[in-house]
Design a protein around this motif. Structure first.
Motif, short mmCIF file in Angstrom:
data_model
loop_
_atom_site.label_atom_id
_atom_site.label_comp_id
_atom_site.label_asym_id
_atom_site.label_seq_id
_atom_site.Cartn_x
_atom_site.Cartn_y
_atom_site.Cartn_z
N THR A 67 0.83 -1.21 0.00
CA THR A 67 0.00 0.00 0.00
C THR A 67 0.86 1.26 0.00
O THR A 67 0.38 2.35 0.29
CB THR A 67 -0.96 -0.01 1.20
OG1 THR A 67 -0.20 -0.30 2.38
CG2 THR A 67 -2.02 -1.08 1.03
N THR A 102 -4.58 0.63 10.46
CA THR A 102 -5.33 -0.47 11.05
C THR A 102 -6.72 -0.59 10.44
O THR A 102 -7.20 -1.69 10.20
CB THR A 102 -5.49 -0.24 12.57
OG1 THR A 102 -4.20 0.03 13.11
CG2 THR A 102 -6.07 -1.46 13.25
N LEU A 106 -3.95 -1.07 5.90
CA LEU A 106 -2.80 -0.87 5.02
C LEU A 106 -1.67 -1.75 5.51
O LEU A 106 -1.68 -2.21 6.65
CB LEU A 106 -2.36 0.58 5.04
CG LEU A 106 -3.42 1.64 4.76
CD1 LEU A 106 -2.82 3.04 4.91
CD2 LEU A 106 -3.98 1.46 3.35
N ARG A 107 -0.67 -1.93 4.65
CA ARG A 107 0.51 -2.65 5.12
C ARG A 107 1.36 -1.69 5.95
O ARG A 107 1.60 -0.55 5.51
CB ARG A 107 1.31 -3.15 3.92
CG ARG A 107 2.44 -4.08 4.32
CD ARG A 107 3.54 -4.07 3.29
NE ARG A 107 3.27 -4.96 2.19
CZ ARG A 107 4.14 -5.14 1.19
NH1 ARG A 107 5.27 -4.50 1.14
NH2 ARG A 107 3.84 -5.97 0.22
N PRO A 108 1.81 -2.12 7.13
CA PRO A 108 2.68 -1.24 7.91
C PRO A 108 4.07 -1.23 7.30
O PRO A 108 4.96 -1.98 7.69
CB PRO A 108 2.67 -1.88 9.30
CG PRO A 108 2.30 -3.31 9.08
CD PRO A 108 1.51 -3.39 7.81
N ASP A 118 9.37 -1.43 13.55
CA ASP A 118 8.10 -1.18 12.85
C ASP A 118 7.04 -0.89 13.89
O ASP A 118 6.74 -1.75 14.73
CB ASP A 118 7.72 -2.41 12.01
CG ASP A 118 6.58 -2.11 11.05
OD1 ASP A 118 5.81 -1.16 11.31
OD2 ASP A 118 6.45 -2.84 10.04
N ASN A 120 4.06 -0.58 13.24
CA ASN A 120 2.82 -1.14 12.70
C ASN A 120 1.76 -0.08 12.41
O ASN A 120 0.56 -0.37 12.42
CB ASN A 120 2.23 -2.21 13.64
CG ASN A 120 3.03 -3.51 13.57
OD1 ASN A 120 3.69 -3.80 12.57
ND2 ASN A 120 2.97 -4.30 14.63
#
Lengths: 318, 221
Positions: A67, A102, A106-108, A118, A120
């Motif tokens: 993302t 969240t 989306l991708r962290p 990360d 997140n």
């Protein structure tokens, strides 16, 4: 005064829209490309992408698993005032970015470059980037989010006046061929070229050319507009299509932006805004109105001004 | 030419793999796991025990970080799923395949034909490429269930080992075969024929860079 709660909730909407809905201008460009494509594999890929956009919208899920890296461009009319000031605005954009990570999900993607930490939530040191622009009139704020993906398809080179147009074309083709192989650039893409500026601004110009201008737009300088047409054709005559398969469509459009540079140099950058060209825009007014659109309309005459004083420039344009 | 569509198990028989041809469109059924640099380093360099029975449960290694989250009640929300570029994992893949019996390596961009010949073919394995890139929403629809997320605490959501139950997940494209032929290199060779003509009227940059090549049959991977 523009309310801070409204900035945050609008920013959250934009995060989701950018991730899920392919902008209409890119979609139209890709459909036009698909109608001319005759490579069997590259045609299949383009059709799969068109199906994918539909699936994303129907399911309200992100169109791509990568993302991208969320970033914000904020443009303010000269009379715009934000409740709590610009520090509050930055906090609201960071909160919206974290919450959307969240909520969509989306991708962290954002990690520390060395320790790979990360959180997140796509927030960290310098992330998301927030960049600013101003316009001479207006009491509105434009929120623009761009989630550019991928690690490939972008390059920089210091060229010199003696490299000329031949050198510019060479570096352009080198970038497309190198990153087009195996589809690393996730083409067909909106290719942005930055010419001039200092090294960092050259990269910025190219990135903004690819992400902040829509398919079909042309530079206000007619000679640069001609170059854009020519470079689009040139990229599409490589013989390479989606995923690096034999095909006709590598470039959905080519946008060029320039900035004045050192007299001895001609720096150049190339950027590829991919098959998931994620961008979403909203204008917020002090009376509470919010207008959504997909054209950032970033490169106004004011942004491209050449003169010392703006008033003088206005007269010249008239 | 019409492309052939195939449904394939994530624990495929040697015969099923042998039948695949370059450019076939594949849809997968069964368990698949994600593994990329974080998982490889933890399993191969830190010698942690792999928390799955491999290859009995799955012989399909997806180079992927999903757009997904773990809800507060511990359940999963998986949105879009796409691959990340595989060439970066060549360092770990031979040992990984030997250890786990992976038969399907699924990712973006494929590997070199040398990689295929050196350790894919001897292991009876092939490479499946995602399409696009990437068809994240279509692949997300193929996720019937998220069975588990291993090593989330140690590696974070993006690098964790996600175990996914696939139901006709796809499309994927067969990008290598049991002879070690590489689909992408085949396409590159066809495109290369046009490049000399294309570059006419351009010239190399005045200022060169270390390691620079003018051989356009080279790739950057």
């Amino acid at each position: 005064m523009i309310q801070i709660d409204q900035i945050q909730s609008t920013a959250a909407d934009l995060m989701a829209k950018a991730a899920i809905e392919i902008p209409q201008d890119y979609l139209d460009g890709l459909k036009a490309a698909a109608s001319t494509e005759d490579g069997d594999l590259s045609s299949f890929v383009l059709q799969a992408m068109l199906d994918n956009y539909e699936a994303a919208k129907e399911d309200r899920r992100a169109m791509c698993g990568d993302t991208g890296v969320p970033r914000w461009f904020v443009k303010l009319g000269n009379e715009a005032r934000v409740e709590g000031g610009m520090v509050a605005l930055e906090a609201a954009l960071r909160r919206a970015t974290a919450e959307a990570t969240t909520a969509v999900p989306l991708r962290p993607n954002r990690v520390h470059p060395l320790w790979r930490t990360d959180h997140n939530n796509n927030v960290g040191i310098g992330a998301p980037e927030i960049e600013y622009g101003f316009e001479p009139e207006g009491d509105w704020v434009d929120l623009i989010t761009v989630h550019k993906g991928g690690l490939f398809g972008t390059d920089y080179r210091m060229l010199f006046p003696s490299d000329g147009m031949q050198g510019i074309k060479r570096f352009y083709l080198d970038s497309l061929v190198a990153f087009g192989k195996r589809g690393l650039a996730c083409q067909p893409a909106i290719i942005g070229i930055g010419l001039g500026g200092s090294k960092d601004i050259c990269m910025t110009l190219g990135k903004r050319a690819s992400t902040l201008r829509v398919v079909g737009s042309r530079n206000s300088d007619p000679r640069i507009a001609e170059m854009e047409e020519e470079f689009k054709e040139l990229g599409n005559s490589i013989g390479m299509g989606a995923m690096g398969f034999v095909g006709k469509n590598m470039v959905i459009d080519c946008n060029i932006e320039v900035g004045y540079c050192h007299t001895g140099g001609m720096p150049m950058s190339v950027h590829a805004f991919c098959l998931s060209s994620r961008r979403a825009v909203a204008r917020l007014w002090p009376d509470g109105r919010v207008e959504h659109r997909t054209d950032p309309d970033w490169f106004t005459p004011y942004q491209r001004r050449e003169s010392v004083d703006w008033e003088t420039s206005v007269e010249e344009f008239v | 030419m019409t492309l052939r569509e195939v449904r394939l198990s994530t624990t495929p028989t040697p015969e099923a793999i042998a039948e695949l041809r370059l450019g076939d469109i594949v849809y997968l059924d069964g368990l698949m796991y994600t593994a990329r640099e974080g998982v490889y380093m933890r399993a191969l360099e830190d010698k942690a025990n792999i928390p799955m029975e491999l290859p009995a449960e799955s012989a399909a290694n997806f180079h992927c970080s999903p757009a997904a989250t773990i809800r507060q009640d511990g359940s999963f929300d998986m949105g879009a799923v796409t691959a990340t570029a595989s060439f970066r994992f060549a360092k770990w893949l031979p040992e990984w395949m030997a250890k786990t019996g992976a038969k399907l390596i699924i990712g973006k961009g494929g590997m070199s034909s040398k990689d295929y010949r050196d350790y894919f073919v001897p292991n009876g394995a092939i490479y499946l490429s995602t399409v696009g890139y990437g068809t994240g929403a279509l692949l997300g629809r193929g996720v019937e269930n998220v069975e588990a997320v291993h090593w989330n605490e140690e590696l974070g959501l993006a690098q964790a080992m996600w175990v996914i139950r696939c139901n006709r997940m796809g499309p994927f494209i067969v990008a290598s075969d049991l002879e070690g032929t590489c689909l992408f290199e085949r396409e590159n060779a066809k495109i290369a024929e046009n490049l000399e003509h294309l570059y006419e009227g351009t010239k190399p940059a005045v200022l060169k860079r270390y390691g620079e090549t003018d051989d356009r049959s080279d790739e950057v991977i």
